[in-house]
Design an enzyme around this catalytic site. Structure first.
Site, PDB file in Angstrom:
ATOM      1  N   GLU A 267      -2.933  10.392   3.079  1.00  0.00           N
ATOM      2  CA  GLU A 267      -4.082  10.490   3.979  1.00  0.00           C
ATOM      3  C   GLU A 267      -4.164  11.936   4.475  1.00  0.00           C
ATOM      4  O   GLU A 267      -3.201  12.456   5.050  1.00  0.00           O
ATOM      5  CB  GLU A 267      -3.919   9.548   5.169  1.00  0.00           C
ATOM      6  CG  GLU A 267      -3.955   8.085   4.765  1.00  0.00           C
ATOM      7  CD  GLU A 267      -3.570   7.135   5.876  1.00  0.00           C
ATOM      8  OE1 GLU A 267      -4.134   6.038   5.923  1.00  0.00           O
ATOM      9  OE2 GLU A 267      -2.709   7.486   6.702  1.00  0.00           O
TER      10      GLU A 267
ATOM     11  N   ASP B 208       0.252   5.409   0.435  1.00  0.00           N
ATOM     12  CA  ASP B 208      -0.852   6.255   0.894  1.00  0.00           C
ATOM     13  C   ASP B 208      -0.600   7.750   0.893  1.00  0.00           C
ATOM     14  O   ASP B 208       0.467   8.195   1.320  1.00  0.00           O
ATOM     15  CB  ASP B 208      -1.167   5.967   2.375  1.00  0.00           C
ATOM     16  CG  ASP B 208      -1.603   4.560   2.628  1.00  0.00           C
ATOM     17  OD1 ASP B 208      -2.634   4.177   2.112  1.00  0.00           O
ATOM     18  OD2 ASP B 208      -0.873   3.847   3.351  1.00  0.00           O
TER      19      ASP B 208
ATOM     20  N   GLU C 166       0.851  -1.191   0.000  1.00  0.00           N
ATOM     21  CA  GLU C 166       0.000   0.000   0.000  1.00  0.00           C
ATOM     22  C   GLU C 166       0.886   1.240   0.000  1.00  0.00           C
ATOM     23  O   GLU C 166       1.909   1.278   0.675  1.00  0.00           O
ATOM     24  CB  GLU C 166      -0.879  -0.033   1.258  1.00  0.00           C
ATOM     25  CG  GLU C 166      -1.929   1.040   1.342  1.00  0.00           C
ATOM     26  CD  GLU C 166      -2.814   0.885   2.602  1.00  0.00           C
ATOM     27  OE1 GLU C 166      -3.258  -0.244   2.901  1.00  0.00           O
ATOM     28  OE2 GLU C 166      -3.030   1.890   3.289  1.00  0.00           O
TER      29      GLU C 166
END
Ligand SMILES: *[C@@H]1O[C@H](CO)[C@@H](O)[C@H](O)[C@H]1NC(C)=O
Ligand SMILES: *[C@@H]1O[C@H](CO)[C@@H](O)[C@H](O)[C@H]1NC(C)=O
Length: 292
Positions: free
Chosen positions: A107, A105, A103
Site C-alpha cells: 500500500e 499487500d 491477503e
C-alpha cells in the site's frame, strides 16, 4: 490498515541492496487482468503495455486478475501519483474473498507535494490482519517505474522492491499460526481515497483541487498456481516443481538477509512488532521474520 500509528525515527542511508533474481519476462495488462471497478477511470494504452488509473472526486478504480491462484509470483511495474498525492492510497495486493480471507499487500501512502511516499506492507491470514509495517523508499517512486513483487510459497512470503526483499513472513502453520495456503486469491491493483488514515494518520485529507490523481502500471507478470476453487488445487500439495518453491525463494542467502535487515534498520517508519501500545505482547511471528 492502522488509523493512528506511532511514527519512529527514520534514518535513510545509502547502502548496497542484494537482489533476488526473478524471471524478467513481462506481459500486457489483458493477459492477466480485467476491470474490477471504476472502469471509466482505467485507461489501457499501447496495446496493454501501460495502464493508467485515475482517482477524482467521482471515483477511484481497480483491476483484478482474471484467474485466481494459490502460491506464486506476482509482479507489477508502478509509477505513483506525482505532485500532491496526500490522502490517496495506491495498492497492489493479492487477496481471497470472504470473511476469513487471506491477503498480501503493498500500500503506497500518498503525501503532500515534496513530501515522501510511505510504503506500507501488511498481510491477512484467515481474516486476521493488523500486521502493518512501513518503510521509506530509497528512491522517488513517482519519478519512474519500479517493480513491486510478491513471492509466495509454502515456506514464506517475500515482498520485493526492485528485486530487493523488504519484508518476509514465514509459514508457521506447524506451530499453529494461520498462513495463506489454500484459498484462491486474485492479484489486484487499486487507487482510492484514504483521507481518513493515509497521510500523517489522516491529518492531511485528499484535496480534489489537485485531481485527477493518476498512477501508472506496466510490466505485468503473474506466474502462479491457478486455483479456481472448484477443481481443487494441487497448488498446496504438489508444489515442488514450481520455480518459486526453489531453494533461493524458500530461504534467503546471508547477503539477502543482511540487505533485508539494512532496509528494516535504516528505512523503517513503523513496525507492528514494535508497537507495545497496540500489541502489549509481541505477536508470535515477529521473531521469525528478521524484524527483531
Ligand atoms: C544501515 O546500512 C548500513 C550500510 O550502508 C549498515 O552498515 C548499517 O548497519 C545499517 N543500519 C543502521 C542502523 O545504520
Ligand atoms: C508525509 O510526510 C511527512 C513529513 O515529511 C512524514 O512525516 C510522513 O511520514 C509522510 N508520509 C505519510 C504517509 O504521512
Amino acid at each position: 490498515m492502522a488509523g493512528s500509528l506511532l511514527l519512529l525515527c527514520c534514518c535513510t542511508q545509502i547502502f548496497v541492496r542484494v537482489a533476488t533474481a526473478q524471471p524478467s519476462t513481462y506481459s500486457n495488462y489483458q493477459t492477466f487482468y480485467e476491470t474490477q471497478w471504476g472502469g471509466d477511470h482505467i485507461q489501457v494504452a499501447n496495446n496493454g503495455a501501460q495502464v493508467d488509473m485515475r482517482l477524482d472526486s467521482s471515483s477511484g478504480a481497480g483491476f483484478q486478475s482474471i484467474q485466481s491462484y494459490t502460491y506464486g509470483y506476482f509482479s507489477m511495474g508502478m509509477k505513483l501519483i506525482p505532485g500532491n498525492s496526500a490522502g490517496t492510497c495506491t495498492a497492489f495486493f493479492v487477496s481471497s474473498a470472504g470473511n476469513s480471507h487471506d491477503e498480501i499487500d503493498f500500500e503506497f501512502l500518498g503525501n503532500a507535494t515534496g513530501q515522501p511516499y510511505t510504503l506500507q506492507t501488511n498481510m491477512f491470514a484467515g481474516g486476521v490482519g493488523g500486521r502493518e509495517q512501513q518503510v521509506r523508499l530509497w528512491f522517488d517512486p513517482t519519478a519512474d517505474y519500479h517493480t513491486y513483487a510478491i513471492i509466495w510459497n509454502h515456506v514464506q512470503i517475500i515482498w520485493l522492491v526492485d528485486d530487493t526483499p523488504v519484508r518476509i513472513f514465514k509459514n508457521l502453520q506447524s506451530m499453529g499460526q494461520a498462513y495463506p495456503s489454500s484459498q484462491p486469491t486474485q492479484g489486484i491493483a487499486s487507487i482510492f481515497d484514504g483521507s481518513s488514515w493515509v497521510t500523517e494518520g489522516g491529518a492531511i485529507p485528499i484535496d480534489y483541487n489537485y485531481a485527477p490523481f493518476i498512477s501508472s502500471y506496466s510490466q505485468f507478470e503473474i506466474d502462479a498456481c491457478v486455483n479456481d476453487g472448484v477443481n481443487v488445487p494441487d497448488c498446496a500439495t504438489n508444489y515442488q516443481n514450481n520455480w518459486w518453491e526453489g531453494s533461493q525463494y524458500t530461504s534467503l542467502s546471508s547477503s539477502q538477509i543482511t540487505s533485508l535487515q539494512n532496509v528494516i534498520q535504516n528505512d523503517t517508519i513503523y513496525d507492528y512488532c514494535k508497537d507495545r501500545v497496540r500489541y502489549p505482547t509481541t505477536p508470535f511471528e515477529c521473531s521469525y521474520n528478521y524484524n527483531n
